[in-house]
Design an enzyme around this catalytic site. Structure first.
Site, PDB file in Angstrom:
ATOM      1  CG  HIS A 207      -1.867   0.838   1.385  1.00 13.07           C
ATOM      2  ND1 HIS A 207      -1.474   2.458   1.562  1.00 13.07           N
ATOM      3  CD2 HIS A 207      -3.202   0.680   1.450  1.00 13.07           C
ATOM      4  CE1 HIS A 207      -2.478   3.469   1.380  1.00 13.07           C
ATOM      5  NE2 HIS A 207      -4.072   2.614   1.136  1.00 13.07           N
ATOM      6  CB  CYS A 245      -4.043   4.030  -2.060  1.00  7.82           C
ATOM      7  SG  CYS A 245      -5.255   4.469  -1.085  1.00  7.82           S
ATOM      8  CG  HIS A 272      -6.648   0.577  -1.431  1.00  7.99           C
ATOM      9  ND1 HIS A 272      -6.898   1.302  -0.721  1.00  7.99           N
ATOM     10  CD2 HIS A 272      -7.850  -0.803  -1.279  1.00  7.99           C
ATOM     11  CE1 HIS A 272      -6.385  -0.248   0.041  1.00  7.99           C
ATOM     12  NE2 HIS A 272      -6.654  -0.574  -0.452  1.00  7.99           N
ATOM     13  CG  ASP A 317     -10.106   3.511   0.720  1.00  9.63           C
ATOM     14  OD1 ASP A 317      -9.779   2.667   0.955  1.00  9.63           O
ATOM     15  OD2 ASP A 317      -8.284   3.902   0.144  1.00  9.63           O
ATOM     16  CG  HIS A 318     -10.881   6.554   3.858  1.00  5.76           C
ATOM     17  ND1 HIS A 318     -10.380   6.742   4.112  1.00  5.76           N
ATOM     18  CD2 HIS A 318     -10.975   4.611   3.652  1.00  5.76           C
ATOM     19  CE1 HIS A 318      -8.970   6.197   4.934  1.00  5.76           C
ATOM     20  NE2 HIS A 318      -9.339   5.056   4.224  1.00  5.76           N
ATOM     21  CE1 TYR A 331     -12.370   0.852   4.438  1.00 15.19           C
ATOM     22  CE2 TYR A 331     -11.152   2.123   6.510  1.00 15.19           C
ATOM     23  CZ  TYR A 331     -11.108   2.049   6.029  1.00 15.19           C
ATOM     24  OH  TYR A 331      -9.917   1.914   5.001  1.00 15.19           O
TER      25      TYR A 331
HETATM   26  C1  DNO Z   1      -7.056   3.088   5.985  1.00 19.93           C
HETATM   27  C2  DNO Z   1      -5.946   2.184   5.107  1.00 19.93           C
HETATM   28  C3  DNO Z   1      -4.853   1.904   5.073  1.00 19.93           C
HETATM   29  C4  DNO Z   1      -4.564   0.563   5.270  1.00 19.93           C
HETATM   30  C5  DNO Z   1      -2.852   0.020   5.287  1.00 19.93           C
HETATM   31  C6  DNO Z   1      -2.498  -1.230   4.464  1.00 19.93           C
HETATM   32  O1  DNO Z   1      -7.967   2.775   6.267  1.00 19.93           O
HETATM   33  O2  DNO Z   1      -6.583   2.462   3.921  1.00 19.93           O
HETATM   34  O3  DNO Z   1      -5.117   0.993   6.662  1.00 19.93           O
HETATM   35  O4  DNO Z   1      -5.069  -0.911   4.715  1.00 19.93           O
HETATM   36  O5  DNO Z   1      -1.467   1.183   5.478  1.00 19.93           O
HETATM   37  O6  DNO Z   1      -1.947  -1.719   5.031  1.00 19.93           O
END
Ligand code: DNO
Length: 357
Positions: A207, A245, A272, A317-318, A331
């Site tokens: 990541h 990401c 992501h 993602d978020h 989340y």
């Molecule tokens: C946050 C995430 C990170 C991700 C880690 C992967 O919400 O994008 O915590 O899971 O960095 O190891």
């Protein structure tokens, strides 16, 4: 692409597998054994139990996020050997359970960092945001407490309480670790786990650093195209890959996400996809997923992923916190479900337009 949602397990998530199952086109989850501290072995039995629970709901585990890396491995301490051995056993157990994608990160001390977990927007929704000026004024130890106090009672990924106890000590241990040393320790780790990954066909997906620059003067090595390519080349094998990401890499407006996608073709194992709003250097807010709401061109990003033939797991993602939902910041169910619907629509339109060309 395989559409997924992140799920933290029934004990830690406000969102249930039943709810996830009802989001159109979501076929799997990206999950973890949240209670096992970084460095400890994941027992096969626990992995199989988790797998059974997910499969009973009609979904599939498409990958793990994350198997966290113990800081001694990142720092390069002698005791890293024991923790690498443990990591290898965990990978072996995941491989035996037929789980083939592992997302991890190599950020020192902190995983992702934000200055606000609930910044109010004009429409009343809240988002996570980052302001370098605020971060510069915070003592890293306080940062942990603040994140913990503002996470609606949930344990935030990367901010697990056991880390909190060692923040000062950890900073001391990282004193002599610069970017080069951190990079070498990552390469050492990858070479050590390579045999088990290749035996079980496990794709490791690092990541990117979030945000994509140094925080609290700690080293950062996965933050732009050049550094990503350097890593992919240093251990030039398919198992050594990337979590694309968009929000993390996109936090730096100089990063051209589509260019990075093309350059990492064949080595992206997980995506992501989310949008952010750039305000000024070092300042950004998270946003709803659609292009119109932020600074990233989500259509171009999805199109480029399609063009390079990416067919691995993708997840919105978020999300924003909307409609009064109380969940782990970023989340909740509602905005991520809207994100899925939007990404599905983009993918369908891109595929259709490719056919008619
Ligand atoms: C946050 C995430 C990170 C991700 C880690 C992967 O919400 O994008 O915590 O899971 O960095 O190891």
């Amino acid at each position: 692409m395989k559409m997924t949602l992140r799920w933290f397990g029934s004990k830690h998530d406000s969102v249930t597998l039943e709810q996830i199952r009802q989001i159109p086109n979501v076929t799997g989850v990206i999950t973890t054994l949240y209670d096992i501290p970084a460095g400890e072995v994941w027992p096969l039995e626990n992995i199989l139990k988790l797998k059974e629970e997910v499969e009973e709901s009609g979904l599939k585990i498409e990958g793990i996020e994350s198997v966290n890396i113990h800081d001694s491995i990142k720092i390069g301490l002698p005791e890293r050997e024991k923790f690498i051995e443990n990591y290898i056993v965990t990978l072996e157990n995941l491989g035996k359970a037929g789980i083939n994608m592992v997302c991890y990160n190599f950020m020192p001390v902190f995983d992702w960092t934000r200055s606000d977990l609930a910044k109010k927007r004009a429409d009343g929704s809240t988002v996570l945001s980052y302001d370098q000026d605020l971060i510069d004024k915070i003592d890293p130890e306080k940062m942990f407490k603040e994140i913990d106090n503002n996470s609606n009672g949930f344990v935030m990924p990367g901010w697990e309480p056991e880390r909190l106890e060692h923040v000062k000590e950890l900073f001391e241990k990282y004193k002599d670790v610069n970017n080069e040393k951190l990079f070498d320790n990552l390469v050492y780790f990858l070479n050590r786990i390579r045999p088990v990954c290749e035996k079980y066909n496990i794709m490791m997906a690092i990541h990117p650093d979030d945000p994509a620059w140094s925080v609290f003067n700690l080293p950062r090595i996965i933050n732009n195209k050049e550094n990503i390519l350097k890593l992919l080349k240093a251990v030039d094998a398919k198992f050594n890959g990337l979590t694309l990401c968009t929000g993390s890499l996109g936090s730096n407006p100089n990063n051209d996400i589509c260019d990075i996608i093309r350059a990492a073709k064949g080595r992206i194992h997980f995506a992501h996809v989310r949008n952010i709003i750039h305000h000024s250097p070092g300042k950004f807010d998270e946003a709803a997923h659609l292009s119109k709401d932020g600074s990233l061109d989500m259509y171009e990003i999805m199109k480029t992923l399609c063009e390079i033939g990416f067919d691995g797991p993708v997840r919105p993602d978020h999300g924003r916190a909307i409609w009064g939902e109380v969940a782990m910041p970023g989340y909740g169910l509602y905005d991520r479900a809207l994100g899925v619907a939007y990404l599905n629509g983009l993918e369908e339109a891109i595929k259709k337009s490719n056919k008619t060309k």
